[in-house]
Every structure is written in C-alpha cells, then in structure tokens.
Design a protein around this motif. Structure first.
Motif, PDB file in Angstrom:
ATOM      1  N   THR A  37      37.766   7.389 121.090  1.00 52.90           N
ATOM      2  CA  THR A  37      36.590   8.015 121.678  1.00 52.90           C
ATOM      3  C   THR A  37      36.920   8.348 123.131  1.00 52.90           C
ATOM      4  OG1 THR A  37      35.466   6.121 122.684  1.00 52.90           O
ATOM      5  CG2 THR A  37      35.236   6.374 120.295  1.00 52.90           C
ATOM      6  N   SER A  38      35.993   8.980 123.825  1.00 53.30           N
ATOM      7  CA  SER A  38      36.242   9.291 125.233  1.00 53.30           C
ATOM      8  C   SER A  38      36.422   8.035 126.074  1.00 53.30           C
ATOM      9  CB  SER A  38      35.101  10.143 125.798  1.00 53.30           C
ATOM     10  OG  SER A  38      35.215  11.485 125.357  1.00 53.30           O
ATOM     11  N   VAL A  39      35.865   6.923 125.620  1.00 50.09           N
ATOM     12  CA  VAL A  39      36.067   5.661 126.349  1.00 50.09           C
ATOM     13  C   VAL A  39      37.529   5.241 126.267  1.00 50.09           C
ATOM     14  CG1 VAL A  39      35.477   3.212 126.424  1.00 50.09           C
ATOM     15  CG2 VAL A  39      33.682   4.915 126.056  1.00 50.09           C
ATOM     16  N   GLY A  40      38.097   5.288 125.070  1.00 50.11           N
ATOM     17  CA  GLY A  40      39.507   4.968 124.919  1.00 50.11           C
ATOM     18  C   GLY A  40      40.403   5.967 125.628  1.00 50.11           C
ATOM     19  N   LEU A  41      40.006   7.233 125.630  1.00 51.44           N
ATOM     20  CA  LEU A  41      40.777   8.239 126.354  1.00 51.44           C
ATOM     21  C   LEU A  41      40.751   7.990 127.856  1.00 51.44           C
ATOM     22  CD1 LEU A  41      39.762  11.458 124.384  1.00 51.44           C
ATOM     23  CD2 LEU A  41      41.923  10.203 124.250  1.00 51.44           C
ATOM     24  N   ALA A  42      39.648   7.470 128.364  1.00 54.62           N
ATOM     25  CA  ALA A  42      39.583   7.108 129.781  1.00 54.62           C
ATOM     26  C   ALA A  42      40.595   6.013 130.101  1.00 54.62           C
ATOM     27  CB  ALA A  42      38.175   6.659 130.156  1.00 54.62           C
ATOM     28  N   LEU A  43      40.735   5.050 129.189  1.00 49.28           N
ATOM     29  CA  LEU A  43      41.751   4.015 129.356  1.00 49.28           C
ATOM     30  C   LEU A  43      43.140   4.655 129.417  1.00 49.28           C
ATOM     31  CD1 LEU A  43      43.047   1.200 129.277  1.00 49.28           C
ATOM     32  CD2 LEU A  43      42.415   1.045 126.862  1.00 49.28           C
ATOM     33  N   GLU A  79      36.959  -0.087 124.972  1.00 48.17           N
ATOM     34  CA  GLU A  79      37.018   0.256 123.551  1.00 48.17           C
ATOM     35  C   GLU A  79      37.999  -0.618 122.790  1.00 48.17           C
ATOM     36  OE1 GLU A  79      38.492   4.193 121.004  1.00 48.17           O
ATOM     37  OE2 GLU A  79      37.102   4.442 122.688  1.00 48.17           O
ATOM     38  N   LEU A  80      37.703  -0.816 121.506  1.00 52.74           N
ATOM     39  CA  LEU A  80      38.620  -1.402 120.530  1.00 52.74           C
ATOM     40  C   LEU A  80      38.618  -0.474 119.320  1.00 52.74           C
ATOM     41  CD1 LEU A  80      40.344  -3.731 119.243  1.00 52.74           C
ATOM     42  CD2 LEU A  80      38.160  -4.670 118.423  1.00 52.74           C
TER      43      LEU A  80
END
Length: 327
Positions: free
Chosen positions: A246-252, A45-46
């Motif tokens: 987003t959940s992608v950034g939260l995964a990071l 994500e960005l």
C-alpha cells in the motif's frame, strides 16, 4: 539500530487489516491484503504475501515496527524517481497499464510468467519498447522463473530491445553467477532480488560475484537500517523496490531510497498504480516520474471501506501473534 518492541497488545490494538482490489491480476492475485498499524511515529505496514512462512514474515513485521516506532536515518533526497511496472499482460493491455504511470522513463516488464511462453515475453517487451521510444529504459524481471539455459536464450532473444538489466533470471546464486558469465559479452547487467531478500545470507550474491546490482526492499530485509547495512557491506549498486505494498509500505521504501548513499537506477516504488484502491486519499503514485519522500496520512474511511472480512482479519491477527513471538 534496534527499536524497542511495542507490546503485542499495543500492536494488535493499532492494527487494521485491509483487502485492496488490484487494477489487473499480479502474482496470481486480484486482491492485496495488508495490515496497517498506527505507530507513534506514523502509519506503518505489514504485508508479506500469504504463502510466506512465519519466520520470513517476522522479518517484515520487524521492519514495520521499526518504521512506526523507531527513528529514521539521515535522508539524502526528498523525491525518488520510480519505474512503471508491467505485469505479464497481453500486448493489447500494455498501453493501458503504462498510462497509469505519469512521466515514468523506465519500465520493469514481468517475464517468465508461468503458463506463458518466450514469444509472449518478446511481444510484451517489444510493445513496451515501441511505446517508450528509444529514450525509454526497459528492464526485465523473471522472478527466478528460468533455468540457466532458458535464461541465456531469453536474454539473447530480448537483447535487441536495449535492456537496462535483467532481474533474478534464475532462482539460485550459482545459477545467477553462471548466467552472468554467459551473457556478460552482451553488456546486459544481472540484478539479484529474491537471492537477497529471501536468503539466509543476503550478502552471498555479492561474495559469489553473481550480480551487477542488488534490488533491496525494506520490509523483507527487516527495515531501513538493516537494508542500509546490507547495501554498505555488499558494495554493489542498488535500486530500491517494493512488494505491491500500500502507499504506507511504499513510504517505508521511499525513506530507504532517500537514505541510500547512491541511487543510480529508478526505483520500483511506483506500484500504487497497480492498486484500484488504497488506504489514503493521497496515494504515493508517480507524478512526473517520481514519488515524494513523506509519511502517509491514512484515511479512516478507506480503512473501513476496504476492511478485510472477519475471517481474514482473524487470520492476520493470528499471524501477527506468531510472528511477534519470533522477534
């Protein structure tokens, strides 16, 4: 650990620009824009906020590339306890917001909101404490919104609600140090966020003895490995947080939290509950007060349904080009 950069064409070809509705206004916005990339290691994500300058946003891009194209460090845990996040809402909305966070024992309450008063903050914090009960943990986040005198007065006024810590009460390192000196007798720790992630020197806070703990975020600090270096060099307790990702950034962020040697505080990685829509069918929302440490499978349907308008898509792609040139 350096990650080889993908080509700009590869990056742009894998980019999906989305605009996600929020459940309530937060940081003055009702839609959260982000770019999701398909990296060889998984989705990444960005999502720097639109007002950030390119030099700052480029650090976020570096973090996203590292997560999607690079290697992960050793992970020490497979789930992360998270806090609920309470926007600067009216008292009658507090219970509704808290209900979105399953099993969270900690609440971070936004205070010092522009256009609101200390009385508004006191009422909100009092309601959170009432609903959480004496066993709940309540922390405050002022986002640098007070000056030193205002911070001292506010912390004294809010201390009766058994505050875990106060995050970024003032904007500068010198102000943080002064507030910490003034309120130390109350036993309420001071946490630094913006003074770490937006600073030219993220270690200045630790050297100035201006905070008791650091709030670290993977995207603004340039990725997991860079954030771990800062944690190691600072030598202070940390919590890991997010920026309405987003959940992608939260995964990071969850992978960063899983790699930190010690994690004494619940993390600010439960903010998917502030999104009315996400980019995955299995969002990283709190379950029994925690989120899993895992990669997120992105939904092609949701990428289509929440695709940004053509002009916003073009805006973000231009931004990627500019930021990539700074890497």
């Amino acid at each position: 650990m350096a990650t080889a950069l993908p080509s700009l064409n590869e990056l742009l070809a894998s980019a999906h620009v989305v605009s996600l509705p929020l459940t309530t206004r937060f940081r003055g916005i009702t839609q959260r824009e982000a770019v999701i990339f398909d990296g060889p290691e998984g989705a990444t994500e960005l999502s720097p906020f639109t007002e950030y300058e390119d030099a700052e946003a480029a650090t976020w891009l570096r973090a996203g590339i590292a997560f999607g194209w690079g290697e992960l460090p050793k992970l020490r845990r497979d789930s992360i306890r998270v806090n609920a996040t309470m926007p600067a809402v009216a008292v009658d909305q507090v219970a509704t917001v808290l209900a979105r966070y399953d099993g969270c024992r900690t609440v971070k309450v936004k205070v010092a909101e522009r256009g609101q008063s200390l009385d508004d903050d006191i009422a909100r914090v009092a309601e959170v404490r009432r609903l959480m009960g004496p066993e709940g943990r309540v922390r405050l986040d002022a986002n640098g919104g007070w000056n030193v005198d205002e911070a001292e007065h506010a912390i004294r006024s809010l201390a009766e609600f058994d505050i875990e810590y106060v995050e970024q009460p003032c904007a500068t390192v010198d102000e943080l140090a002064e507030v910490r000196r003034r309120v130390k007798y109350m036993g309420i720790p001071i946490a630094a966020d913006e003074s770490v992630r937006k600073a030219d020197d993220p270690l200045a806070v630790a050297r100035a003895d201006a905070a008791d703990l650091l709030v670290v975020k993977a995207q603004p600090l340039g990725g997991i490995h860079r954030a771990l270096d800062i944690v190691h060099e600072a030598g202070l307790p940390v919590t890991v947080s997010s920026a309405l990702d987003t959940s992608v950034g939260l995964a990071l962020g969850a992978h960063l939290a899983a790699a930190v040697p010690e994690l004494p505080y619940d993390c600010g990685l439960g903010t998917a509950s502030l999104l009315a829509a996400d980019v995955t069918e299995q969002p990283l929302r709190a379950r029994d007060g925690a989120i899993d440490v895992r990669r997120v499978d992105v939904s092609e349907r949701m990428l289509r349904d929440y695709a940004a308008s053509p002009d916003r898509d073009a805006w973000w792609r231009d931004r990627i080009r500019r930021c990539y040139a700074l890497l």
